[in-house]
Design a protein around this motif. Structure first.
Motif, PDB file in Angstrom:
ATOM      1  N   HIS A  66       0.810  -1.221   0.000  1.00 46.67           N
ATOM      2  CA  HIS A  66       0.000   0.000   0.000  1.00 46.67           C
ATOM      3  C   HIS A  66       0.844   1.271   0.000  1.00 46.67           C
ATOM      4  O   HIS A  66       0.346   2.326  -0.371  1.00 46.67           O
ATOM      5  CB  HIS A  66      -0.957  -0.004   1.193  1.00 46.67           C
ATOM      6  N   GLU A  67       2.096   1.183   0.410  1.00 46.49           N
ATOM      7  CA  GLU A  67       2.962   2.361   0.423  1.00 46.49           C
ATOM      8  C   GLU A  67       3.702   2.465  -0.904  1.00 46.49           C
ATOM      9  O   GLU A  67       4.150   1.459  -1.450  1.00 46.49           O
ATOM     10  CB  GLU A  67       3.962   2.259   1.566  1.00 46.49           C
ATOM     11  N   LEU A  68       3.851   3.691  -1.400  1.00 47.79           N
ATOM     12  CA  LEU A  68       4.501   3.844  -2.693  1.00 47.79           C
ATOM     13  C   LEU A  68       5.257   5.151  -2.808  1.00 47.79           C
ATOM     14  O   LEU A  68       4.967   6.130  -2.132  1.00 47.79           O
ATOM     15  CB  LEU A  68       3.468   3.777  -3.815  1.00 47.79           C
ATOM     16  N   ALA A  69       6.227   5.112  -3.701  1.00 46.39           N
ATOM     17  CA  ALA A  69       6.887   6.316  -4.192  1.00 46.39           C
ATOM     18  C   ALA A  69       7.111   6.089  -5.676  1.00 46.39           C
ATOM     19  O   ALA A  69       7.577   5.029  -6.090  1.00 46.39           O
ATOM     20  CB  ALA A  69       8.215   6.551  -3.475  1.00 46.39           C
ATOM     21  N   VAL A  88       5.820  11.491  -6.596  1.00 49.40           N
ATOM     22  CA  VAL A  88       4.836  11.463  -5.517  1.00 49.40           C
ATOM     23  C   VAL A  88       5.142  10.347  -4.519  1.00 49.40           C
ATOM     24  O   VAL A  88       5.849   9.392  -4.811  1.00 49.40           O
ATOM     25  CB  VAL A  88       3.400  11.263  -6.055  1.00 49.40           C
ATOM     26  N   VAL A  89       4.557  10.505  -3.339  1.00 47.59           N
ATOM     27  CA  VAL A  89       4.585   9.482  -2.302  1.00 47.59           C
ATOM     28  C   VAL A  89       3.154   9.321  -1.825  1.00 47.59           C
ATOM     29  O   VAL A  89       2.370  10.283  -1.852  1.00 47.59           O
ATOM     30  CB  VAL A  89       5.517   9.892  -1.136  1.00 47.59           C
ATOM     31  N   GLY A  90       2.764   8.107  -1.426  1.00 46.09           N
ATOM     32  CA  GLY A  90       1.375   7.966  -1.024  1.00 46.09           C
ATOM     33  C   GLY A  90       1.032   6.627  -0.403  1.00 46.09           C
ATOM     34  O   GLY A  90       1.876   5.750  -0.229  1.00 46.09           O
ATOM     35  N   ALA A 112       1.048  12.763  -2.102  1.00 51.74           N
ATOM     36  CA  ALA A 112       1.687  14.046  -1.796  1.00 51.74           C
ATOM     37  C   ALA A 112       2.937  14.173  -2.658  1.00 51.74           C
ATOM     38  O   ALA A 112       3.535  13.161  -3.047  1.00 51.74           O
ATOM     39  CB  ALA A 112       2.054  14.126  -0.318  1.00 51.74           C
ATOM     40  N   PRO A 113       3.357  15.387  -2.985  1.00 53.80           N
ATOM     41  CA  PRO A 113       4.581  15.572  -3.774  1.00 53.80           C
ATOM     42  C   PRO A 113       5.801  15.005  -3.045  1.00 53.80           C
ATOM     43  O   PRO A 113       5.913  15.105  -1.820  1.00 53.80           O
ATOM     44  CB  PRO A 113       4.685  17.091  -3.913  1.00 53.80           C
ATOM     45  N   GLU A 163      -0.522  15.944   5.868  1.00 55.73           N
ATOM     46  CA  GLU A 163       0.318  15.269   6.854  1.00 55.73           C
ATOM     47  C   GLU A 163       1.479  14.552   6.182  1.00 55.73           C
ATOM     48  O   GLU A 163       2.609  14.574   6.690  1.00 55.73           O
ATOM     49  CB  GLU A 163      -0.527  14.302   7.681  1.00 55.73           C
ATOM     50  N   LEU A 164       1.215  13.918   5.049  1.00 53.53           N
ATOM     51  CA  LEU A 164       2.295  13.260   4.310  1.00 53.53           C
ATOM     52  C   LEU A 164       3.353  14.276   3.890  1.00 53.53           C
ATOM     53  O   LEU A 164       4.555  14.020   4.003  1.00 53.53           O
ATOM     54  CB  LEU A 164       1.737  12.560   3.069  1.00 53.53           C
TER      55      LEU A 164
END
Length: 209
Positions: A66-69, A88-90, A112-113, A163-164
């Motif tokens: 679920h976590e990505l960059a 992006v990161v998310g 988020a950027p 927040e991210l």
């Protein structure tokens, strides 16, 4: 595209397979992200959302992670706030296909950027642990400057772009450090995510070299 999927709930993490899956398409308010690095939580195969959608319908084969960059490669209708080619990161939706794949479709609000001076590997390690800590300490715990806290454990998190972005900024200025342990490729992810002995730190999968 290559992806790590599960189809048998009883098999747990041992049932992971590297397979070819169709590339996702962007729905309304979605973006397509070409994933460079992905995080993984060892308990994902125990989550009901890994196996069923919000209407409790079977959704296997399910793509884990679920976590990505990564980098935005397509925008769905109505998507705002992001642009093609943007880093992006998310945190992907629990009930949708995840990030242990070459591409993912994800709502723009969950991204988020990621500034160019923050590595994709570092970015992928931040969303779940960073948001869990942030929301637990500041949103729910109302922690103030000068106060001390003892954390016994934490679970449960919702994605939040602001927040991210703040978490990423704290990494940039040295106020926050990541705890990355094993780093593996997508081709070797099944073995890396099923270790024969305990490893310290978070396992990150490099999807693109």
């Amino acid at each position: 595209m290559k992806a790590i999927v599960v189809t048998d709930q009883a098999a747990g993490p041992a049932g992971m397979k590297l397979v070819e899956r169709p590339e996702p398409r962007a729905a309304i308010n979605d973006v397509i992200v070409q994933i460079h690095a992905s995080g993984y939580v060892p308990t994902e195969t125990e989550w009901p959302s890994t196996w069923t959608d919000r209407r409790d319908r079977d959704r296997t084969p399910s793509i884990l992670g679920h976590e990505l960059a990564g980098v935005v490669t397509a925008l769905g209708y109505g998507t705002t706030g992001l642009s093609l080619g943007q880093r992006v990161v998310g945190l992907a939706d629990w009930h949708r296909d995840g990030t242990l794949a070459e591409y993912v479709a994800i709502e723009a609000r969950n991204l988020a950027p990621l500034p160019g001076d923050v590595d994709f590997t570092v970015g992928a390690s931040l969303p779940i642990s960073g948001l869990t800590a942030w929301q637990g300490l500041f949103q729910h715990g109302h922690l103030q400057a000068g106060q001390s806290v003892l954390a016994h454990g934490a679970a449960g998190v919702e994605s939040d772009r602001a927040e991210l972005s703040e978490i990423v900024q704290r990494v940039r200025d040295g106020r926050l450090r990541t705890n990355i342990g094993t780093v593996s490729t997508l081709d070797n992810a099944v073995a890396a995510l099923n270790p024969t002995e305990r490893h310290r730190g978070k396992t990150i999968i490099h999807v693109r070299p």
